[in-house]
Motif scaffolding. Structure first.
Motif, PDB file in Angstrom:
ATOM      1  N   HIS A 115     -40.547   3.395  21.806  1.00 51.58           N
ATOM      2  CA  HIS A 115     -40.629   3.250  23.252  1.00 51.58           C
ATOM      3  C   HIS A 115     -41.020   4.592  23.866  1.00 51.58           C
ATOM      4  O   HIS A 115     -40.743   5.662  23.313  1.00 51.58           O
ATOM      5  CB  HIS A 115     -39.289   2.777  23.806  1.00 51.58           C
ATOM      6  CG  HIS A 115     -38.953   1.363  23.407  1.00 51.58           C
ATOM      7  ND1 HIS A 115     -38.027   0.594  24.062  1.00 51.58           N
ATOM      8  CD2 HIS A 115     -39.429   0.571  22.401  1.00 51.58           C
ATOM      9  CE1 HIS A 115     -37.949  -0.603  23.498  1.00 51.58           C
ATOM     10  NE2 HIS A 115     -38.779  -0.630  22.478  1.00 51.58           N
ATOM     11  N   GLN A 116     -41.639   4.540  25.032  1.00 52.21           N
ATOM     12  CA  GLN A 116     -42.220   5.745  25.621  1.00 52.21           C
ATOM     13  C   GLN A 116     -41.187   6.849  25.813  1.00 52.21           C
ATOM     14  O   GLN A 116     -41.418   8.017  25.457  1.00 52.21           O
ATOM     15  CB  GLN A 116     -42.876   5.413  26.969  1.00 52.21           C
ATOM     16  CG  GLN A 116     -43.618   6.580  27.600  1.00 52.21           C
ATOM     17  CD  GLN A 116     -44.770   7.082  26.735  1.00 52.21           C
ATOM     18  OE1 GLN A 116     -45.612   6.285  26.307  1.00 52.21           O
ATOM     19  NE2 GLN A 116     -44.814   8.364  26.456  1.00 52.21           N
ATOM     20  N   ARG A 119     -40.189   8.290  22.502  1.00 53.88           N
ATOM     21  CA  ARG A 119     -41.274   9.111  21.959  1.00 53.88           C
ATOM     22  C   ARG A 119     -41.332  10.468  22.651  1.00 53.88           C
ATOM     23  O   ARG A 119     -41.542  11.507  22.005  1.00 53.88           O
ATOM     24  CB  ARG A 119     -42.609   8.385  22.117  1.00 53.88           C
ATOM     25  CG  ARG A 119     -43.776   9.100  21.409  1.00 53.88           C
ATOM     26  CD  ARG A 119     -45.100   8.398  21.665  1.00 53.88           C
ATOM     27  NE  ARG A 119     -45.126   7.046  21.090  1.00 53.88           N
ATOM     28  CZ  ARG A 119     -45.162   5.937  21.803  1.00 53.88           C
ATOM     29  NH1 ARG A 119     -45.182   6.004  23.134  1.00 53.88           N
ATOM     30  NH2 ARG A 119     -45.190   4.768  21.207  1.00 53.88           N
ATOM     31  N   ASN A 120     -41.111  10.488  23.955  1.00 50.07           N
ATOM     32  CA  ASN A 120     -41.113  11.754  24.693  1.00 50.07           C
ATOM     33  C   ASN A 120     -39.967  12.660  24.245  1.00 50.07           C
ATOM     34  O   ASN A 120     -40.130  13.880  24.131  1.00 50.07           O
ATOM     35  CB  ASN A 120     -41.024  11.496  26.194  1.00 50.07           C
ATOM     36  CG  ASN A 120     -42.293  10.873  26.748  1.00 50.07           C
ATOM     37  OD1 ASN A 120     -43.369  10.969  26.148  1.00 50.07           O
ATOM     38  ND2 ASN A 120     -42.189  10.236  27.899  1.00 50.07           N
TER      39      ASN A 120
END
Length: 292
Positions: A115-116, A119-120
């Motif tokens: 998921h974004q 990942r960040n």
């Protein structure tokens, strides 16, 4: 049996650990399935048997294996069934937990599933000064982790395997209990323990510190674990229960895990079992007497 994905409590590695700790176990296997049973004798109740996350089937009938077990072991039997696709009968005494797992594939495929936000956070940890170590669990070198996990169980009021079991697992299964440690300035600031068992592995425990949280160490640790296990030809990582807290569930979903609900726990007693003979084609390995 080698071709089946066996959860930790149904695995040969778990069986070896139980035997090392003196826990009575019985394994009943057919050509298309296998089941590991733990046995003990309790005050008042007498003989008590537990099947945890089983039986595991590959086209085999659950009733066929369970009938064999009920004929071999007299007394109360609790089946914590693997999933809703495995009808096991008996009297339901508890609903099933939600568990999460990750299919281990090539790193670029797994990274696309992140998921974004997760990942960040991983990118942040990858850019940090953290150094990740992967080592077999050692009672002296990793005393800090074992003590931190024991204290965490008390402070957060949950139960998991004690340090004695984890060290017995490491001793009975050489190199299969792996501790991934996040180091900062030569100090451990977070750690995650994975137990390998056949084609699967289980994320068993994790601890962190304020510095570890600041650098998103758990994201980097879990990602490193996933990639390392995939290189070792592990096909699935069991992340355990995901219904204990919203934050825990969110973290596991973020790494690309899928969640399923287990069927629940079911009670049998040999008084109510049909009078059938054990299947002569079943294979059994055991340090449990036929009538425990």
């Amino acid at each position: 049996m080698d071709e089946l994905e066996l959860p930790l409590t149904q695995s040969v590695a778990f069986e070896r650990t139980c035997e090392k700790l003196g826990v009575n176990v019985l394994r009943v296997s057919h050509a298309g399935g296998t089941c590991l049973v733990q046995s003990r004798r309790l005050p008042v109740i007498g003989a008590f048997h537990l099947i945890s996350r089983g039986p595991v089937l590959g086209g085999e009938s659950a009733n066929r294996i369970l009938n064999d077990i009920r004929q071999r072991l007299k007394g109360a039997l609790v089946v914590n069934a693997a999933d809703d696709q495995t009808p096991v009968g008996g009297v339901k005494i508890a609903k099933g937990a939600e568990v999460s797992s990750v299919c281990l594939e090539a790193p670029d495929v797994m990274r696309q599933r992140l998921h974004q936000k997760w990942r960040n956070q991983l990118k942040k940890s990858e850019a940090s000064p953290l150094i990740i170590l992967d080592q077999p669990l050692d009672p002296l070198r990793h005393k800090w982790f074992l003590e931190a996990e024991t204290a965490q169980q008390k402070s957060q009021r949950y139960k998991s395997y004690p340090a004695g079991f984890l060290l017995a697992y490491a001793a009975a299964n050489k190199g299969q209990a792996r501790l991934y440690t996040a180091m900062l300035n030569d100090r451990p600031v977070a750690g995650m323990l994975a137990l390998r068992h056949g084609r699967m592995a289980t994320y068993q425990a994790g601890v962190t510190t304020p510095e570890g949280r600041q650098h998103c160490a758990h994201n980097l640790l879990l990602w490193t674990m996933m990639c390392d296990l995939q290189r070792r030809r592990t096909t699935r990582l069991d992340l355990g229960r995901s219904d204990l807290s919203p934050g825990l569930a969110h973290f596991k979903r973020g790494c690309g895990a899928r969640t399923k609900r287990l069927a629940g726990s079911f009670l049998y007693h040999h008084w109510f079992a049909p009078k059938e003979r054990p299947d002569s084609q079943a294979t059994t390995t055991s340090n449990v007497p036929v009538e425990a």
